[in-house]
Design a protein around this motif. Sequence first.
Motif, short mmCIF file in Angstrom:
data_model
loop_
_atom_site.label_atom_id
_atom_site.label_comp_id
_atom_site.label_asym_id
_atom_site.label_seq_id
_atom_site.Cartn_x
_atom_site.Cartn_y
_atom_site.Cartn_z
N LEU A 1 16.09 -0.34 20.45
CA LEU A 1 17.32 -0.36 19.66
C LEU A 1 17.04 -0.63 18.18
CD1 LEU A 1 20.40 -0.13 19.65
CD2 LEU A 1 20.50 -2.58 20.09
N ASP A 2 16.30 -1.67 17.87
CA ASP A 2 16.05 -2.02 16.47
C ASP A 2 15.33 -0.90 15.73
OD1 ASP A 2 17.15 -4.74 16.47
OD2 ASP A 2 15.48 -5.19 17.82
N GLU A 3 14.32 -0.32 16.37
CA GLU A 3 13.56 0.77 15.77
C GLU A 3 14.45 1.99 15.54
OE1 GLU A 3 10.06 3.61 17.44
OE2 GLU A 3 9.70 1.46 17.66
N THR A 4 15.31 2.29 16.50
CA THR A 4 16.20 3.45 16.39
C THR A 4 17.24 3.24 15.29
OG1 THR A 4 15.84 3.89 18.73
CG2 THR A 4 17.71 4.99 17.70
N VAL A 5 17.77 2.03 15.19
CA VAL A 5 18.73 1.71 14.13
C VAL A 5 18.05 1.84 12.77
CG1 VAL A 5 20.05 -0.18 13.07
CG2 VAL A 5 20.25 0.29 15.52
#
Length: 130
Positions: free
Chosen positions: A87-91
Amino acid sequence: MSFSVSGVHHIAIICSDYQRSKTFYHQLLGFKVLHETYRKERDSYKLDLAVDDHTQIELFSFPGAPERPSFPEAQGLRHLAFKTSKLDETVDYLKKQSIPVEAIRLDEITGKRFTFFQDPDGLPLELYEE
């Protein structure tokens, strides 16, 4: 006999600007193009995109298609959710592409993190952490 399904095959989206939406879903989000068709009699494109090995997005262009209001609590399709283990990487990736992303929230029922962003026509898209 009973109703029997094994999953979702595709989600169909009618866009207002075909090239802009094709760029968004294919180049920015990275969904693989499976097939692109131009239907001259309708002056319409249909683009089949692979989300994963099981689910596709069908992206359509129809000249003169009416706008559909898309409010978070309006009746009809509420949002389209994509699952991610990063999630963090995609955001961070979306933000680097100048795509606004809401603050990450916590689902009080499942304890999973999620956030929302929008496609070029304002369709709410969710990232839901696996």
